[in-house]
Design a protein around this motif. Structure first.
Motif, PDB file in Angstrom:
ATOM      1  N   PRO A  99      -5.942   4.713   7.486  1.00  0.00           N
ATOM      2  CA  PRO A  99      -5.684   4.298   6.107  1.00  0.00           C
ATOM      3  C   PRO A  99      -7.009   3.991   5.403  1.00  0.00           C
ATOM      4  O   PRO A  99      -7.949   3.528   6.025  1.00  0.00           O
ATOM      5  N   GLY A 117      -5.018   1.182  14.575  1.00  0.00           N
ATOM      6  CA  GLY A 117      -5.175   0.976  13.142  1.00  0.00           C
ATOM      7  C   GLY A 117      -4.815   2.183  12.295  1.00  0.00           C
ATOM      8  O   GLY A 117      -4.999   2.174  11.083  1.00  0.00           O
ATOM      9  N   SER A 118      -4.263   3.228  12.914  1.00  0.00           N
ATOM     10  CA  SER A 118      -3.921   4.408  12.123  1.00  0.00           C
ATOM     11  C   SER A 118      -2.582   4.215  11.416  1.00  0.00           C
ATOM     12  O   SER A 118      -2.145   5.064  10.648  1.00  0.00           O
ATOM     13  N   GLY A 119      -1.921   3.109  11.677  1.00  0.00           N
ATOM     14  CA  GLY A 119      -0.698   2.804  10.946  1.00  0.00           C
ATOM     15  C   GLY A 119       0.579   3.228  11.642  1.00  0.00           C
ATOM     16  O   GLY A 119       1.595   3.499  10.992  1.00  0.00           O
ATOM     17  N   LYS A 120       0.559   3.239  12.985  1.00  0.00           N
ATOM     18  CA  LYS A 120       1.749   3.618  13.740  1.00  0.00           C
ATOM     19  C   LYS A 120       2.860   2.591  13.577  1.00  0.00           C
ATOM     20  O   LYS A 120       4.026   2.937  13.432  1.00  0.00           O
ATOM     21  N   THR A 121       2.453   1.311  13.623  1.00  0.00           N
ATOM     22  CA  THR A 121       3.462   0.256  13.621  1.00  0.00           C
ATOM     23  C   THR A 121       4.291   0.284  12.341  1.00  0.00           C
ATOM     24  O   THR A 121       5.506   0.089  12.372  1.00  0.00           O
ATOM     25  N   VAL A 122       3.624   0.561  11.223  1.00  0.00           N
ATOM     26  CA  VAL A 122       4.338   0.621   9.952  1.00  0.00           C
ATOM     27  C   VAL A 122       5.377   1.749   9.971  1.00  0.00           C
ATOM     28  O   VAL A 122       6.518   1.581   9.539  1.00  0.00           O
ATOM     29  N   ARG A 158     -11.095  -3.528  11.531  1.00  0.00           N
ATOM     30  CA  ARG A 158      -9.742  -3.288  11.022  1.00  0.00           C
ATOM     31  C   ARG A 158      -9.600  -3.800   9.592  1.00  0.00           C
ATOM     32  O   ARG A 158      -8.547  -3.666   8.989  1.00  0.00           O
ATOM     33  N   ASP A 213      -4.630  -7.419  16.198  1.00  0.00           N
ATOM     34  CA  ASP A 213      -4.980  -7.016  14.844  1.00  0.00           C
ATOM     35  C   ASP A 213      -5.446  -8.212  14.012  1.00  0.00           C
ATOM     36  O   ASP A 213      -4.643  -8.982  13.509  1.00  0.00           O
ATOM     37  N   GLN A 227       1.076   9.580   7.671  1.00  0.00           N
ATOM     38  CA  GLN A 227       2.207   8.674   7.899  1.00  0.00           C
ATOM     39  C   GLN A 227       3.479   9.241   7.269  1.00  0.00           C
ATOM     40  O   GLN A 227       4.563   9.152   7.850  1.00  0.00           O
ATOM     41  N   ARG A 284     -11.027   1.298   5.254  1.00  0.00           N
ATOM     42  CA  ARG A 284     -11.460   0.815   6.548  1.00  0.00           C
ATOM     43  C   ARG A 284     -12.928   1.169   6.723  1.00  0.00           C
ATOM     44  O   ARG A 284     -13.338   2.285   6.466  1.00  0.00           O
ATOM     45  N   PHE A 310       0.854  -1.194   0.000  1.00  0.00           N
ATOM     46  CA  PHE A 310       0.000   0.000   0.000  1.00  0.00           C
ATOM     47  C   PHE A 310       0.881   1.232   0.000  1.00  0.00           C
ATOM     48  O   PHE A 310       2.104   1.122   0.138  1.00  0.00           O
ATOM     49  N   THR A 311       0.275   2.415  -0.177  1.00  0.00           N
ATOM     50  CA  THR A 311       1.070   3.629  -0.058  1.00  0.00           C
ATOM     51  C   THR A 311       0.783   4.275   1.288  1.00  0.00           C
ATOM     52  O   THR A 311      -0.328   4.185   1.811  1.00  0.00           O
ATOM     53  N   THR A 358      -0.209   6.929   4.062  1.00  0.00           N
ATOM     54  CA  THR A 358      -1.121   8.072   4.065  1.00  0.00           C
ATOM     55  C   THR A 358      -0.279   9.342   4.216  1.00  0.00           C
ATOM     56  O   THR A 358       0.894   9.287   4.614  1.00  0.00           O
TER      57      THR A 358
HETATM   58  P1  ADP Z   1      -1.497   0.806  14.592  1.00  0.00           P
HETATM   59  O1  ADP Z   1      -0.147   0.326  15.033  1.00  0.00           O
HETATM   60  O2  ADP Z   1      -1.609   2.286  14.612  1.00  0.00           O
HETATM   61  O3  ADP Z   1      -2.627   0.147  15.316  1.00  0.00           O
HETATM   62  P2  ADP Z   1      -0.797  -0.588  12.229  1.00  0.00           P
HETATM   63  O4  ADP Z   1       0.462   0.042  11.802  1.00  0.00           O
HETATM   64  O5  ADP Z   1      -0.715  -1.894  12.952  1.00  0.00           O
HETATM   65  O6  ADP Z   1      -1.659   0.430  13.077  1.00  0.00           O
HETATM   66  O7  ADP Z   1      -1.731  -0.699  10.958  1.00  0.00           O
HETATM   67  C1  ADP Z   1      -2.985  -1.329  11.035  1.00  0.00           C
HETATM   68  C2  ADP Z   1      -3.233  -2.091   9.754  1.00  0.00           C
HETATM   69  O8  ADP Z   1      -3.323  -1.183   8.655  1.00  0.00           O
HETATM   70  C3  ADP Z   1      -2.118  -3.056   9.434  1.00  0.00           C
HETATM   71  O9  ADP Z   1      -2.691  -4.210   8.888  1.00  0.00           O
HETATM   72  C4  ADP Z   1      -1.289  -2.305   8.419  1.00  0.00           C
HETATM   73  O10 ADP Z   1      -0.619  -3.187   7.552  1.00  0.00           O
HETATM   74  C5  ADP Z   1      -2.347  -1.490   7.679  1.00  0.00           C
HETATM   75  N1  ADP Z   1      -1.836  -0.228   7.137  1.00  0.00           N
HETATM   76  C6  ADP Z   1      -0.949   0.610   7.706  1.00  0.00           C
HETATM   77  N2  ADP Z   1      -0.746   1.693   6.950  1.00  0.00           N
HETATM   78  C7  ADP Z   1      -1.527   1.552   5.848  1.00  0.00           C
HETATM   79  C8  ADP Z   1      -1.769   2.347   4.662  1.00  0.00           C
HETATM   80  N3  ADP Z   1      -1.161   3.516   4.485  1.00  0.00           N
HETATM   81  N4  ADP Z   1      -2.653   1.891   3.776  1.00  0.00           N
HETATM   82  C9  ADP Z   1      -3.302   0.721   3.963  1.00  0.00           C
HETATM   83  N5  ADP Z   1      -3.103  -0.081   5.022  1.00  0.00           N
HETATM   84  C10 ADP Z   1      -2.245   0.328   5.979  1.00  0.00           C
END
Ligand code: ADP
Ligand code: MG
Length: 726
Positions: free
Chosen positions: A459, A298-303, A612, A583, A272, A462, A266-267, A269
């Motif tokens: 992202p 689910g806001s994509g912090k881990t990534v 999610r 997750d 992010q 959702r 994915f790209t 946001t």
């Molecule tokens: P958080 O840590 O904030 O709860 P995650 O980083 O675990 O969020 O991301 C939640 C889900 O969304 C994961 O499955 C991740 O792969 C997915 N994700 C993260 N960033 C994006 C994005 N920009 N577009 C689509 N999916 C994303």
């Protein structure tokens, strides 16, 4: 000389000092001075007796309406029955074999009465209450006369059965009388600028106010103490951080970060990307990054965090990710290995050329695996190390620890961060992630030494979560529909959580939220161990149901989560172990039983476990509480909005700060006694600016010894808490 550090023994005598230490944990004159009244009774304003509840320990200001001695039919001795009133409601007081009290408790006299509320023949009563007459009169015992109150505002202290409020007031009076002028931690110039009175005067004014204005001005000044000492401490930490050396870990083109970006399905946001850029900049600096990354689940912090970890690996360093629980650490390890694919498989078949190794270390890691992990961590072969508190153990040594990522900071203290930091020659960069939205002033206070980034958008792709209250008191048949909904979701190939506040066994264990004091006694909260067999053999008998809670063996927990992740389990009946970070995008339904037993933020966190994926999700909050009750209002609030910041604010309004921040931040006896993080936003902001200016001009605060001492005391308290928690 009597100062704030003087022990209470010398001032109040052995016996009283012992009682204060045992009952209220007060040891010095300073402790006693900062044991502030909880409220003030006002002469002539009687306490509303309609609010009394059986079982409460109360102090009330009431007027004697009727007093009558009686001899008892079945027992020897006498009984004195006194009826007191607030003008509307009545309360019955009884004493056995103390007929002389009748002389003091004459009709129309007002007094503070203290005791435990009981019930006798449908009437509320206090048996053998202690009391304090407001005005001395002829016929009173000498002791009563000496202690009666003169002012119009009568302080009411947080007290215990052994130590009624006015005994505390007497101790305070004695201490105030002998207290010499005290060293003021607030700089005189600043006090002048903001019209703040001196410390000794403020202590007198909060404990023995001449008037409401006197009390208010004193409280205001003492709030400043709390805000300013803390902000000065944080300013010093920021300053030390700026002055500390760190190895810059600038991103290397053509490294893991680039390979990861290219392989990402994915790209990022816009949010992010902004945070990632800020982190890149921080990592390139020669002093350590200290950043808080907050964002909804689910806001994509881990990534984003993973990219930062890869960046430091690219520069030859190692990154560690600390999770608060075993389940979360395991899940992080799985997720991160999945996200990295061949990039995280160094030493394995099919690894990418650039690959690094991901190592998991928790309390339940077996001996052989632990040895292997320690070797990889020590040699630097493991670029990414994931684990729990087990990572803090002394034998965990890194080759070159460059970045510490802490997930869900509210479960870690500053001290624990420091232990990790000490495992590196130069201070590592630190990134803290939290999914609990933190109102600005709380961030300023609790995380005041961190820069803050927030991910606001989720992202794309959702689906929204629909939340409904299931009020079983008013609509009992709705509960069946909730289970029907779970069955429907499962039939569509989706999965569900059922959450209970308690594991089971002893009724006192593992209650989700601390009992809030506005709630009457109730049945014990529902337990996973009771609900699980009922659902498995009843409403959900056709589905594959498993249970998950903190008392299961780590292997079993992991197995349940893994099978749920694979879709081999339809429904998990669990406690809040699923609260943070779990997750499973295919989970689309959540039923929270006894939802009113959870705090607002906790419910919001829980709800974040569903929705999610791309299918619409539903969260059903089951409660027996009637509409309009405080417990029900919390549940209604969560159903009404999905705005985490709004809910965090509501939560904070309803609870004491100490509960919200957790003991590690708020202090065992809570350093913030008067300061209210929402209402005192202006004060906190001003104190922060003043503190920053002072520390900038004089980092060691050499011109302000009293402030230095106050800061040291605050740090000591923090440290003591850390040691207590072990
Ligand atoms: P958080 O840590 O904030 O709860 P995650 O980083 O675990 O969020 O991301 C939640 C889900 O969304 C994961 O499955 C991740 O792969 C997915 N994700 C993260 N960033 C994006 C994005 N920009 N577009 C689509 N999916 C994303
Ligand atoms: Mg996460």
């Amino acid at each position: 000389m009597t100062g704030l550090a003087t022990g209470l023994r010398g001032v109040l005598g052995d016996r009283t000092a012992k009682v204060l230490a045992a009952a209220l944990d007060l040891h010095t004159v300073g402790d006693l001075m900062r044991h502030y009244p909880r409220r003030y009774a006002e002469r002539g304003q009687l306490t509303d007796l309609a609010d009394l509840r059986v079982g409460d320990h109360v102090t009330v200001l009431a007027e004697v309406e009727h007093a009558a001695p009686r001899s008892m039919r079945n027992r020897r001795g006498s009984m004195l029955e006194v009826t007191v009133t607030d003008g509307r409601k009545k309360l019955s007081l009884t004493w056995f074999n103390q007929p002389w009290r009748e002389r003091e408790l004459r009709v129309r006299r007002q007094a503070l009465f203290s005791g435990k509320v009981g019930e006798f023949r449908g009437k509320l009563q206090l048996a053998n209450p202690e009391y304090q007459l407001l005005d001395a009169a002829e016929g009173d015992s000498a002791e009563a006369a000496a202690a009666s109150f003169a002012g119009t505002l009568i302080p009411v202290y947080p007290a215990t059965e052994k130590l009624p409020s006015w005994k505390v007031a007497q101790c305070v009076r004695v201490a105030l009388d002998v207290l010499d002028e005290v060293d003021d931690p607030l700089p005189a110039q600043m006090r002048l600028r903001h019209g703040l009175r001196g410390l000794a005067d403020a202590f007198r004014g909060i404990h023995r106010p001449d008037s409401t204005e006197d009390m208010v001005a004193s409280r205001h000044r003492l709030k400043w103490d709390e805000a300013f000492v803390l902000q000065a401490l944080l300013a010093q930490r920021r300053q030390a951080n700026r002055a500390a050396p760190a190895r810059p870990r600038a991103r290397r083109p053509g490294g893991l970060v680039d390979a990861f970006d290219a392989a990402m399905p994915f790209t990022l946001t816009a949010g992010q990307r902004d945070v990632a850029a800020a982190i890149d900049r921080d990592l390139a600096e020669a002093h350590p990054m200290h950043r808080l990354l907050q964002g909804e689940v689910g806001s994509g912090k881990t990534v984003v965090a993973l990219r930062a970890m890869l960046a430091v690996v690219d520069s030859g360093g190692q990154a560690v990710l600390m999770a608060p629980t075993e389940v979360l650490a395991q899940q992080h390890a799985r997720n991160i290995r999945d996200l990295l694919g061949p990039l995280g498989m160094a030493g394995e078949l099919g690894a990418a050329e650039l690959a690094t190794r991901v190592v998991l270390l928790t309390g339940s890691t077996g001996a052989a695996a632990r040895r292997a992990a320690l070797a990889d961590i020590g040699s630097g072969a493991a670029g990414i190390v994931i684990g729990t508190h087990a990572l803090l153990e002394p034998d965990v040594a890194f080759a070159d620890l460059a970045l510490v990522v802490v997930d869900e900071q509210h479960r870690f203290g500053v001290e624990q961060r420091d232990v990790l930091r000490s495992k590196s020659e130069v201070p590592p960069h630190v990134l803290v992630m939290t999914a609990t939205p933190i109102p600005r002033t709380v961030a300023m206070t609790v995380y005041g030494d961190l820069e803050t980034s927030t991910l606001v958008e989720l992202p794309r792709g959702r689906a929204p979560i629909e939340t409904h209250v299931v009020p079983v008191a008013e609509r009992p048949q709705w509960l069946e529909r909730a289970w029907e909904r779970v069955r429907t979701e499962a039939a569509l190939g989706h999965q569900a959580f059922v959450v209970c506040p308690r594991i089971g066994g002893d009724a006192s264990d593992d209650v989700a939220a601390p009992a809030l004091d506005d709630e009457p006694e109730r049945r014990p909260p529902l337990a996973v161990e009771d609900v699980f067999p009922l659902l498995r053999d009843g409403e959900l008998a056709a589905l594959r149901v498993e249970m998950l809670h903190g008392r299961l063996r780590p292997d079993d927990k992991d197995s349940v989560m893994r099978r749920f992740g694979r879709g081999d389990v339809d429904v998990i009946v669990a406690t809040t172990v699923i609260e943070v970070g779990v997750d499973v995008p295919n989970a689309t339904a959540m039923v929270v039983l006894d939802a009113d037993r959870f705090g607002i933020s906790q419910l919001h966190q829980l709800r974040g476990r569903v929705g999610r994926g791309s299918a619409p999700a539903v969260c059903l909050l089951v409660t027996e509480m009637p509409a309009g009750s405080p417990a029900r209002e919390r549940v209604d609030a969560v159903a009404a909005t999905s705005d985490g910041f709004e809910l965090a604010r509501l939560d904070l309004e309803r609870r004491r700060e100490g509960d919200v921040l957790g003991t590690s931040q708020a202090g065992r006896r809570s350093r913030l006694r008067l300061l209210e993080l929402l209402r005192d936003e202006d004060l906190i902001r001003t104190a922060r600016a003043e503190a920053a200016e002072l520390v900038d001009a004089d980092p060691a605060l050499t011109a302000h010894p009293a402030l230095v001492a106050a800061i040291a005391a605050a740090v000591d308290e923090e440290r003591a808490e850390f040691l207590e928690k072990g």
